[in-house]
Design an enzyme around this catalytic site. Structure first.
Site: not given
Length: 455
Positions: A158, A164-165, A200, A203, A290, A292, A295
């Site tokens: 990551k 955002g993927g 990591e 999972i 996050n 913020r 959505v």
């Protein structure tokens, strides 16, 4: 309370913020690119000001232009919504330096929680379970190989500064790690200006559970229950619901308490603590925070009766939370479906164009549509493809599912292709109806069947 705020965003979230501000008696300023001159948020706001060309980097990501718009219009605060500059610590700090309130956490806290390595360290100190993984940033493929060998495969790479993927790769075996690292790191550097990674243990499959928190400047932190966001395509959420059918009351309390501890790092405003739940063991792990509004915040608003956007504004204005944890009671069940201008039959390719006819199913108890489109509006090709969110609330999950089915049947958007039929098929799926799904289900089981049928 503020007299005027500027909304540094577009689309349905800009409209959502304008409505909340109006109900609080606050004047609003909309910003827009040349491509959004006819957008709904420019019509609903008290003032609207163009800040640049269509490309995001020249408009909605142009910090100086946005700050200038706030100064010129006399806005006392800026609400960033989600996406764009909402998690940009430089922008949050810049607002503070020019005397404008940023409706969100401080840049310092944003940096601390936005950087996944720092966030992981903070969670360990706060006694929040974390996924076994690297202790710090990984800069080379050789470092990644060493850590992966220690914790075992499969592993997830990551981006340290990501979201955002983007900059994410799942690696099943050692021989695939070097290529995956170089690809993910390059993508992260292009998207975030930082190619550092962390690693990591995977999972997977799991439940993606997130907890909504609110925190004021007086040290009060509460959670508003959890949302289940496990139905995802390419790490992007497709459907969300609250509460999670996978969680009993005891585990719900444990996860909620962990989320409150996670936010007790000087955090202020609304935020979301995201966890992965291993259903086999019942163990949950911190994934990220996050900083913020999300959505999917409307499902939490439905089951708690708390207007999260209004609370954001009140907190930024220096007001104390007027609710305590014991006041929060989860009532019924809520589901949100994201409606995108995309073609599922063409691998969900974006489908911009002009809406020739529109009917939004906002009638009936417990049905809400958050959108910024209207009949005759042309969806521009420059931005995210989400054009509406259909949210329903029922006394129980079955009632919510039936309301969503009814609402999606009524939804009519002519002139372009949307994913409405895809969402209808998803909520009618036997496993989804039973609540028997995880983060693997949509991509590995539902989508192959669906693509075969529509292809």
């Amino acid at each position: 309370m503020f007299r005027k705020i500027l909304i540094a965003n577009r689309g349905e979230i800009a409209v959502r913020i304008i409505r909340a501000a109006r109900e609080l008696g606050i004047a609003t300023v909309a910003i827009y690119s040349t491509a959004d001159k006819e957008a709904l948020h420019t019509m609903l706001a008290d003032e609207a000001i163009c800040i640049g060309p269509a490309r995001s980097r020249d408009s909605y990501l142009n910090m100086n232009a946005i700050i200038s718009a706030a100064v010129v219009t006399g806005a006392e605060a800026i609400h960033p919504g989600f996406g764009f500059l909402s998690e940009n610590s430089t922008f949050a700090t810049l607002c503070r330096e020019v005397g404008i309130s940023f409706i969100g956490p401080s840049g310092e806290v944003m940096d601390m929680m936005g950087d996944k390595i720092n966030a992981r360290t903070q969670m360990i100190q706060a006694n929040v379970p974390v996924i076994p993984g690297s202790d710090g940033e990984i800069m080379t493929a050789d470092e990644a190989l060493a850590v992966a060998t220690e914790i075992g495969y499969p592993v997830m790479l990551k981006a340290s500064a990501g979201g955002g993927g983007k900059g994410i790769r799942k690696v099943e075996k050692a021989e695939d790690l070097v290529d995956a690292f170089e690809s993910a790191s390059s993508e992260a550097k292009a998207a975030f200006g930082n190619g550092a990674m962390y690693l990591e243990r995977v999972i997977y499959p799991a439940r993606h559970i997130e907890v909504q928190i609110l925190a004021d400047q007086f040290g009060h932190v509460i959670h508003l229950g959890e949302r289940d966001c496990s139905l995802q395509r390419n790490n992007q959420k497709v459907l969300e619901e609250a509460p999670s059918i996978a969680i009993g009351q005891t585990l719900r309390e444990k996860i909620g308490q962990a989320a409150v501890r996670a936010a007790a790092v000087g955090y202020e405003n609304a935020g979301t603590i995201e966890f992965l739940l291993d259903e086999a063991s019942g163990q949950f792990y911190f994934m990220e925070m996050n900083t913020r509004v999300q959505v999917e915040h409307p499902v939490t608003e439905f089951v708690t009766g708390i207007d999260i956007v209004k609370e954001q504004i009140r907190i930024a204005a220096g007001q104390e939370l007027n609710v305590r944890q014991e006041d929060i009671v989860i009532q019924g069940h809520a589901i949100e479906c994201r409606i995108n201008a995309e073609n599922p039959a063409l691998n969900f390719a974006p489908s911009p164009g002009k809406i020739s006819n529109l009917y939004l199913p906002s009638g009936g108890v417990g049905v809400r549509v958050d959108s910024a489109v209207y009949s005759g509006y042309t969806i521009p090709p420059y931005y995210d493809s989400m054009i509406a969110k259909v949210i329903v609330h029922g006394a129980n999950r079955f009632e919510a599912l039936m309301k969503m089915q009814r609402a999606l049947y009524e939804l009519e958007i002519d002139g372009l292709v949307t994913n409405t039929d895809f969402q209808l098929d998803l909520i009618a799926d036997r496993r989804v109806v039973a609540g028997d799904y995880d983060t693997a289900y949509l991509m590995e089981e539902f989508l192959p069947r669906y693509c075969e049928e529509v292809g």
